[in-house]
Design a protein around this motif. Structure first.
Motif, PDB file in Angstrom:
ATOM      1  N   PRO A 259      -7.480  -4.878  11.805  1.00 48.34           N
ATOM      2  CA  PRO A 259      -6.176  -4.000  11.709  1.00 48.34           C
ATOM      3  C   PRO A 259      -5.368  -4.431  10.487  1.00 48.34           C
ATOM      4  O   PRO A 259      -4.527  -3.516  10.106  1.00 48.34           O
ATOM      5  CB  PRO A 259      -5.188  -4.665  12.948  1.00 48.34           C
ATOM      6  CG  PRO A 259      -6.321  -5.229  14.144  1.00 48.34           C
ATOM      7  CD  PRO A 259      -7.465  -5.458  13.466  1.00 48.34           C
ATOM      8  N   THR A 260      -5.684  -5.325   9.820  1.00 49.69           N
ATOM      9  CA  THR A 260      -4.960  -5.561   8.567  1.00 49.69           C
ATOM     10  C   THR A 260      -5.422  -4.442   7.671  1.00 49.69           C
ATOM     11  O   THR A 260      -4.607  -3.908   6.852  1.00 49.69           O
ATOM     12  CB  THR A 260      -5.177  -6.980   7.963  1.00 49.69           C
ATOM     13  OG1 THR A 260      -4.762  -7.782   8.827  1.00 49.69           O
ATOM     14  CG2 THR A 260      -4.658  -7.168   6.513  1.00 49.69           C
ATOM     15  N   THR A 261      -6.629  -4.375   7.486  1.00 47.20           N
ATOM     16  CA  THR A 261      -7.082  -3.256   6.734  1.00 47.20           C
ATOM     17  C   THR A 261      -6.610  -1.917   7.246  1.00 47.20           C
ATOM     18  O   THR A 261      -6.289  -1.021   6.352  1.00 47.20           O
ATOM     19  CB  THR A 261      -8.746  -2.990   6.683  1.00 47.20           C
ATOM     20  OG1 THR A 261      -9.316  -4.568   6.320  1.00 47.20           O
ATOM     21  CG2 THR A 261      -9.311  -2.056   5.849  1.00 47.20           C
ATOM     22  N   ALA A 262      -6.787  -1.491   8.479  1.00 45.32           N
ATOM     23  CA  ALA A 262      -6.602  -0.497   8.997  1.00 45.32           C
ATOM     24  C   ALA A 262      -4.941   0.129   9.084  1.00 45.32           C
ATOM     25  O   ALA A 262      -4.742   1.357   9.135  1.00 45.32           O
ATOM     26  CB  ALA A 262      -6.935  -0.183  10.563  1.00 45.32           C
ATOM     27  N   MET A 263      -4.217  -0.812   8.990  1.00 46.94           N
ATOM     28  CA  MET A 263      -2.860  -0.672   8.842  1.00 46.94           C
ATOM     29  C   MET A 263      -2.007  -1.077   7.652  1.00 46.94           C
ATOM     30  O   MET A 263      -1.345  -0.127   7.091  1.00 46.94           O
ATOM     31  CB  MET A 263      -2.237  -1.088  10.057  1.00 46.94           C
ATOM     32  CG  MET A 263      -2.787  -0.424  11.579  1.00 46.94           C
ATOM     33  SD  MET A 263      -2.507  -1.229  13.024  1.00 46.94           S
ATOM     34  CE  MET A 263      -2.739   0.055  14.057  1.00 46.94           C
ATOM     35  N   GLU A 264      -2.076  -2.348   7.411  1.00 44.87           N
ATOM     36  CA  GLU A 264      -1.265  -2.770   6.253  1.00 44.87           C
ATOM     37  C   GLU A 264      -1.998  -2.246   4.856  1.00 44.87           C
ATOM     38  O   GLU A 264      -1.363  -1.807   3.942  1.00 44.87           O
ATOM     39  CB  GLU A 264      -1.270  -4.240   6.213  1.00 44.87           C
ATOM     40  CG  GLU A 264      -0.449  -4.941   7.357  1.00 44.87           C
ATOM     41  CD  GLU A 264      -0.431  -6.271   7.531  1.00 44.87           C
ATOM     42  OE1 GLU A 264      -0.604  -6.976   6.347  1.00 44.87           O
ATOM     43  OE2 GLU A 264      -0.279  -6.833   8.630  1.00 44.87           O
ATOM     44  N   TRP A 265      -3.141  -2.339   4.656  1.00 43.50           N
ATOM     45  CA  TRP A 265      -3.894  -1.819   3.584  1.00 43.50           C
ATOM     46  C   TRP A 265      -3.696  -0.096   3.435  1.00 43.50           C
ATOM     47  O   TRP A 265      -3.514   0.342   2.346  1.00 43.50           O
ATOM     48  CB  TRP A 265      -5.131  -2.249   3.546  1.00 43.50           C
ATOM     49  CG  TRP A 265      -5.604  -3.915   3.158  1.00 43.50           C
ATOM     50  CD1 TRP A 265      -4.548  -4.660   3.447  1.00 43.50           C
ATOM     51  CD2 TRP A 265      -6.841  -4.428   3.022  1.00 43.50           C
ATOM     52  NE1 TRP A 265      -5.101  -5.986   3.051  1.00 43.50           N
ATOM     53  CE2 TRP A 265      -6.484  -5.744   2.828  1.00 43.50           C
ATOM     54  CE3 TRP A 265      -8.252  -3.946   2.847  1.00 43.50           C
ATOM     55  CZ2 TRP A 265      -7.364  -6.607   2.590  1.00 43.50           C
ATOM     56  CZ3 TRP A 265      -8.932  -4.988   2.490  1.00 43.50           C
ATOM     57  CH2 TRP A 265      -8.809  -6.225   2.529  1.00 43.50           C
ATOM     58  N   ARG A 266      -4.011   0.225   4.519  1.00 44.84           N
ATOM     59  CA  ARG A 266      -3.646   1.843   4.659  1.00 44.84           C
ATOM     60  C   ARG A 266      -2.390   2.099   4.135  1.00 44.84           C
ATOM     61  O   ARG A 266      -2.282   3.122   3.470  1.00 44.84           O
ATOM     62  CB  ARG A 266      -3.782   2.376   5.932  1.00 44.84           C
ATOM     63  CG  ARG A 266      -3.626   3.698   6.253  1.00 44.84           C
ATOM     64  CD  ARG A 266      -3.702   4.210   7.651  1.00 44.84           C
ATOM     65  NE  ARG A 266      -4.982   4.494   7.893  1.00 44.84           N
ATOM     66  CZ  ARG A 266      -5.599   5.611   7.745  1.00 44.84           C
ATOM     67  NH1 ARG A 266      -5.285   6.473   7.008  1.00 44.84           N
ATOM     68  NH2 ARG A 266      -7.239   5.700   8.209  1.00 44.84           N
ATOM     69  N   GLN A 267      -1.297   1.581   4.647  1.00 47.02           N
ATOM     70  CA  GLN A 267      -0.022   1.836   4.073  1.00 47.02           C
ATOM     71  C   GLN A 267       0.187   1.770   2.756  1.00 47.02           C
ATOM     72  O   GLN A 267       0.874   2.821   2.236  1.00 47.02           O
ATOM     73  CB  GLN A 267       1.190   0.837   4.895  1.00 47.02           C
ATOM     74  CG  GLN A 267       2.292   1.416   4.697  1.00 47.02           C
ATOM     75  CD  GLN A 267       3.188   0.917   3.409  1.00 47.02           C
ATOM     76  OE1 GLN A 267       2.807  -0.109   2.830  1.00 47.02           O
ATOM     77  NE2 GLN A 267       4.047   1.855   2.957  1.00 47.02           N
TER      78      GLN A 267
END
Length: 451
Positions: A259-267
């Motif tokens: 989720p860090t990649t999928a959401m924070e890095w995505r943002q």
């Protein structure tokens, strides 16, 4: 990583900008500086410089993380390369995050700084790892006049659009199958606070699901859609070929960080692109699972849990799909979509058990290069080991020397595992080098060519 090696400790940091004739380093030199963009750079030039400069592109750094310049993938690799006479250079990039738009010009400006100080190199090879492999491959396609060859190590050689599409697939499966009634967002995060909140919520969903056989089966399905291997960390015991439970436990470890990649890095990437740059409209998840090397694991876990895989695939097919913002796709395509149109030799190397950048990305690059008619310029080799960028220094130097052979002779020579391991042993005797025969399965998403 700023390489202040013992062999260079006695040398003063150079500040003069006068050009020096090529190959005439007056003793070992360690040089640091800054570009107009704000990026810093670092250079190490050995006394026995062989005339080749290695331009290193480092991996991804999230917003807020330290951002020093790096000029080699590891201290050990740097030490060997310097002993062999290579000059090592690299920048920090002006910003952290998905900064390809800044990274490429900063890397090329660092090369200009090197030429100013040490003269024009006889040969320039760009190499990079992970996200730096993406930067390196971008240089290979768009700035080939500045380099002679390239080496991508565990790189995102499928390109930016494909990367974010594939990331969306696993996140969509988690939400649809494990948290179907929630309003958990998957794209269009307004800021890092919202993205972090969503990442925490999804991690909680995954953790809770791991406690039941049904939840574990669904986590395995989500992992399979992203090609997360069942042995992805050297600390994990290697599961048996049909030990589905152990393979799923290993995938779960990646899914708790996903989720860090999928959401924070995505943002952070969305903020650059001006919106969501990925989509899953028209994606056939049943067909994607059929092509996955982890299909048998998923089927076995579903059967053991008493779940209907058909019903869950139907739920994925019928769930609300996500469309992309055309302008955001255009931004990502302009900056880091690969056409495969190589004009200089490139070697890709990848570990077989990479949970962060699954090895199947190499298939996307191979297919793109083949469709562009440039297959003669690309070779790919694989190291049979779990972990992201988990190479020995010898394996990295062996890959570098393989690119040099292609440049010296116009032929690739052998890229078979035995030949690669022999080169690795010469560079770093006694290490457990593990090039092996391997052919990755197809990449599960269309990769981003010109269209």
């Amino acid at each position: 990583m700023r390489h202040r090696l013992a062999t260079l400790a006695a040398s003063a940091v150079l500040t003069a900008s006068a050009a020096v004739p090529a190959f005439a380093a007056d003793g070992p030199a360690h040089v640091e500086g800054a570009l107009a963009s704000g990026a810093t750079w670092v250079m190490d030039v050995p006394e026995n410089w062989n005339g080749t400069v290695l331009l290193f592109s480092h991996g991804y750094r999230a917003s807020g993380e330290p951002n020093p310049a790096e000029n080699a993938p590891s201290e050990q690799t740097a030490a060997i390369a310097l002993r062999q006479g290579y000059a090592l250079i690299g920048s920090s990039y002006a910003t952290t995050g998905w900064a390809v738009e800044q990274a490429v010009p900063d890397q090329l400006a660092t090369l200009d700084e090197f030429t100013t100080r040490f003269g024009k190199a006889r040969r320039t090879i760009a190499w990079g790892q992970s996200y730096g492999g993406l930067v390196t491959t971008t240089i290979a396609e768009r700035n080939a006049d500045r380099i002679d060859g390239t080496l991508s190590m565990c790189g995102l050689v499928h390109g930016g659009v494909a990367n974010w599409n594939s990331t969306l697939d696993a996140a969509y499966a988690v939400k649809t199958l494990l948290d179907p009634g929630s309003d958990l967002p998957l794209v269009d995060f307004p800021d890092q606070v919202a993205a972090s909140r969503a990442a925490t919520a999804m991690t909680g969903v995954v953790d809770q699901a791991q406690s039941t056989p049904q939840g574990r089966a669904r986590i395995a399905l989500a992992a399979a859609l992203h090609n997360i291997p069942g042995h992805n960390d050297p600390a994990q015991p290697e599961p048996g070929d049909r030990d589905w439970e152990a393979q799923q436990r290993n995938q779960y470890e990646v899914m708790t960080r996903f989720p860090t990649t999928a959401m924070e890095w995505r943002q952070e990437a969305e903020s650059r692109a001006g919106g969501n740059m990925s989509w899953n409209t028209g994606v056939d998840y049943a067909a994607m699972l059929t092509d996955s090397p982890y299909a048998a694991e998923v089927e076995g876990l579903y059967a053991a849990a008493g779940l209907s895989l058909h019903d869950d695939l139907t739920a994925l097919a019928g769930g609300p799909r996500i469309t992309a913002e055309p302008g955001a796709v255009d931004y990502m395509t302009r900056n880091v979509a690969f056409t495969g149109e190589l004009t200089k030799p490139q070697l890709d190397i990848h570990t077989t058990g990479d949970g962060l950048v699954p090895v199947q990305v190499a298939s996307a690059h191979r297919d793109a290069v083949s469709e562009a008619g440039a297959s003669r310029l690309l070779r790919q080799s694989y190291v049979d080991r779990p972990g992201h960028c988990n190479f020995t220094a010898g394996e990295q130097l062996a890959a570098l020397h393989t690119v040099e052979t292609r440049l010296d002779t116009g032929r690739w020579g052998s890229t078979e595992p035995a030949a690669m391991n022999a080169r690795a042993e010469v560079a770093e005797p006694g290490a457990d080098h593990a090039y092996a025969p391997y052919q990755p399965d197809p990449y599960p998403r269309p990769h981003d060519l010109d269209d």
